[in-house]
Enzyme design. Sequence first.
Site, PDB file in Angstrom:
ATOM      1  N   ARG A   1      -5.685   0.368  -2.987  1.00 17.81           N
ATOM      2  CA  ARG A   1      -5.850  -0.402  -4.216  1.00 17.81           C
ATOM      3  C   ARG A   1      -6.830  -1.549  -3.948  1.00 17.81           C
ATOM      4  O   ARG A   1      -6.802  -2.164  -2.872  1.00 17.81           O
ATOM      5  CB  ARG A   1      -4.512  -1.010  -4.677  1.00 17.81           C
ATOM      6  CG  ARG A   1      -3.527  -0.023  -5.283  1.00 17.81           C
ATOM      7  CD  ARG A   1      -3.995   0.533  -6.627  1.00 17.81           C
ATOM      8  NE  ARG A   1      -3.029   1.443  -7.238  1.00 17.81           N
ATOM      9  CZ  ARG A   1      -3.042   2.772  -7.114  1.00 17.81           C
ATOM     10  NH1 ARG A   1      -3.965   3.356  -6.372  1.00 17.81           N
ATOM     11  NH2 ARG A   1      -2.148   3.514  -7.741  1.00 17.81           N
TER      12      ARG A   1
ATOM     13  N   HIS B   1     -12.301   6.244  -7.732  1.00 16.33           N
ATOM     14  CA  HIS B   1     -10.842   6.380  -7.636  1.00 16.33           C
ATOM     15  C   HIS B   1     -10.386   7.844  -7.806  1.00 16.33           C
ATOM     16  O   HIS B   1      -9.759   8.199  -8.815  1.00 16.33           O
ATOM     17  CB  HIS B   1     -10.140   5.475  -8.684  1.00 16.33           C
ATOM     18  CG  HIS B   1      -8.688   5.266  -8.362  1.00 16.33           C
ATOM     19  ND1 HIS B   1      -8.009   4.113  -8.681  1.00 16.33           N
ATOM     20  CD2 HIS B   1      -7.781   6.055  -7.735  1.00 16.33           C
ATOM     21  CE1 HIS B   1      -6.748   4.225  -8.280  1.00 16.33           C
ATOM     22  NE2 HIS B   1      -6.590   5.395  -7.698  1.00 16.33           N
TER      23      HIS B   1
HETATM   24  P1  NDP Z   1       4.193   5.019   0.512  1.00 16.15           P
HETATM   25  O1  NDP Z   1       4.894   4.186  -0.502  1.00 16.15           O
HETATM   26  O2  NDP Z   1       4.765   6.344   0.872  1.00 16.15           O
HETATM   27  O3  NDP Z   1       4.060   4.192   1.864  1.00 16.15           O
HETATM   28  C1  NDP Z   1       3.604   2.880   1.905  1.00 16.15           C
HETATM   29  C2  NDP Z   1       3.337   2.472   3.346  1.00 16.15           C
HETATM   30  O4  NDP Z   1       2.856   1.110   3.332  1.00 16.15           O
HETATM   31  C3  NDP Z   1       4.590   2.489   4.212  1.00 16.15           C
HETATM   32  O5  NDP Z   1       4.251   2.840   5.531  1.00 16.15           O
HETATM   33  C4  NDP Z   1       5.049   1.038   4.147  1.00 16.15           C
HETATM   34  O6  NDP Z   1       5.790   0.585   5.256  1.00 16.15           O
HETATM   35  C5  NDP Z   1       3.709   0.314   4.147  1.00 16.15           C
HETATM   36  N1  NDP Z   1       3.871  -1.032   3.585  1.00 16.15           N
HETATM   37  C6  NDP Z   1       4.264  -1.378   2.346  1.00 16.15           C
HETATM   38  N2  NDP Z   1       4.295  -2.717   2.218  1.00 16.15           N
HETATM   39  C7  NDP Z   1       3.903  -3.228   3.410  1.00 16.15           C
HETATM   40  C8  NDP Z   1       3.733  -4.540   3.916  1.00 16.15           C
HETATM   41  N3  NDP Z   1       3.975  -5.617   3.161  1.00 16.15           N
HETATM   42  N4  NDP Z   1       3.315  -4.684   5.190  1.00 16.15           N
HETATM   43  C9  NDP Z   1       3.093  -3.594   5.977  1.00 16.15           C
HETATM   44  N5  NDP Z   1       3.242  -2.325   5.565  1.00 16.15           N
HETATM   45  C10 NDP Z   1       3.630  -2.142   4.280  1.00 16.15           C
HETATM   46  O7  NDP Z   1       2.690   5.156   0.017  1.00 16.15           O
HETATM   47  P2  NDP Z   1       1.715   6.419   0.102  1.00 16.15           P
HETATM   48  O8  NDP Z   1       1.350   6.650   1.534  1.00 16.15           O
HETATM   49  O9  NDP Z   1       2.245   7.547  -0.653  1.00 16.15           O
HETATM   50  O10 NDP Z   1       0.450   5.862  -0.722  1.00 16.15           O
HETATM   51  C11 NDP Z   1      -0.193   4.658  -0.372  1.00 16.15           C
HETATM   52  C12 NDP Z   1      -0.994   4.158  -1.560  1.00 16.15           C
HETATM   53  O11 NDP Z   1      -2.133   4.968  -1.781  1.00 16.15           O
HETATM   54  C13 NDP Z   1      -0.279   4.208  -2.910  1.00 16.15           C
HETATM   55  O12 NDP Z   1       0.612   3.132  -3.071  1.00 16.15           O
HETATM   56  C14 NDP Z   1      -1.433   4.140  -3.886  1.00 16.15           C
HETATM   57  O13 NDP Z   1      -1.715   2.796  -4.228  1.00 16.15           O
HETATM   58  C15 NDP Z   1      -2.607   4.710  -3.094  1.00 16.15           C
HETATM   59  N6  NDP Z   1      -3.112   5.946  -3.680  1.00 16.15           N
HETATM   60  C16 NDP Z   1      -4.453   6.058  -3.952  1.00 16.15           C
HETATM   61  C17 NDP Z   1      -4.990   7.210  -4.458  1.00 16.15           C
HETATM   62  C18 NDP Z   1      -6.442   7.351  -4.680  1.00 16.15           C
HETATM   63  O14 NDP Z   1      -6.862   8.366  -5.241  1.00 16.15           O
HETATM   64  N7  NDP Z   1      -7.271   6.429  -4.248  1.00 16.15           N
HETATM   65  C19 NDP Z   1      -4.128   8.367  -4.760  1.00 16.15           C
HETATM   66  C20 NDP Z   1      -2.747   8.165  -4.422  1.00 16.15           C
HETATM   67  C21 NDP Z   1      -2.268   6.993  -3.907  1.00 16.15           C
HETATM   68  P3  NDP Z   1       7.200   1.280   5.634  1.00 16.15           P
HETATM   69  O15 NDP Z   1       6.808   2.588   6.272  1.00 16.15           O
HETATM   70  O16 NDP Z   1       7.809   0.359   6.585  1.00 16.15           O
HETATM   71  O17 NDP Z   1       7.955   1.435   4.338  1.00 16.15           O
END
Ligand code: NDP
Length: 314
Positions: free
Chosen positions: A229, A277
Amino acid sequence: MAERLGTLVFSSDFDDFATWKNALQAQLPDLQVVHASAIERPEDVRYAMVWKPPAGFFERLLGLQLIINLGAGVDALVARSDLPPGIPITRITDPQMSRMMAGYVLFAVLRHARDIPHFEQAQRRGEWAYRHPRAPDETTVAVLGLGQLGAMAAHEVQRQGFRTLGWSRTLRQIDGVQCFSGMETLDDVLGQADIVVLMLPATPHTHQLLDRNRLMRMRQGAALVNVARGSLVDQAAMVDLLRSGHIGAATLDVFTQEPLPRDDALWSLPNVLVTPHLASVAIPASSAQQIAANIVRVAQGLDPDNRVDAERGY
Ligand code: NDP
């Protein structure tokens, strides 16, 4: 079963209703799937499958039991003030979507690791600008965010032989990836990486996580890949640092404002690749299975899998 399952309403300006309807009904032939513009009996709607629905969308859906976010990022949904309280939210979790994302990340990482932006620029000048390739293990890639998409991307990156670091909120374990967790390790991870890949969700905690100071922690000339994002990065600071060369190059799929405004500096920076995107999208045929399984769970009075924690923001 039709009566027990009830009706699903679909609302998205980005996704094709007929394709999703067919995919869902291939899994659950008795599920009624209606478009938001054609709801006749809102009280029968049990499930809402949405991507950025209009304000007030949920108001009439008094029998709602499940909200399905038509994508992996739930930031736009959980930030809404009109969400009905207590209704579980799930997101698309689909190996095909993760694979598509891993493919984009791999493309971007290889592009930077193999100096392709340098050759693209040299070609425009008609220059044979030889730069000796490095072995993959001489390049360190840091993947920030090791969730459903991030973990697969990190796995694929390390499979190419790159030294791969992973960073998340809680400590993860991925074969071949050196994992770190928590804010106290972030500067160290940034300082080790030649390529930083952002795969974190947009939450209050990750808002402008890469501010000017953190961007300065990146190695001189390192590359940045953002597929998560735009709000994760101070975009103005990033532009400054791309101009100065502190950030050597970037592959950007997401921006603070989308579509990226016509006059934005990022369009014309020679060391930046802009894509609109689309690093990954929800794929109906493969996602429908997981959505159908959750609908059946909810119809049976069970909690859906992959429930989003609205408080946490992902
Ligand atoms: P998930 O919700 O499955 O995982 C999020 C990861 O980020 C986890 O490892 C989590 O840690 C970590 N995280 C969250 N908050 C923090 C923090 N404050 N500090 C450190 N680590 C943090 O997300 P996805 O992998 O499924 O997707 C990631 C993002 O990709 C989505 O939220 C979306 O915004 C983006 N996206 C973009 C697309 C595009 O086309 N460009 C398409 C689809 C998604 P923990 O493992 O400890 O929970």
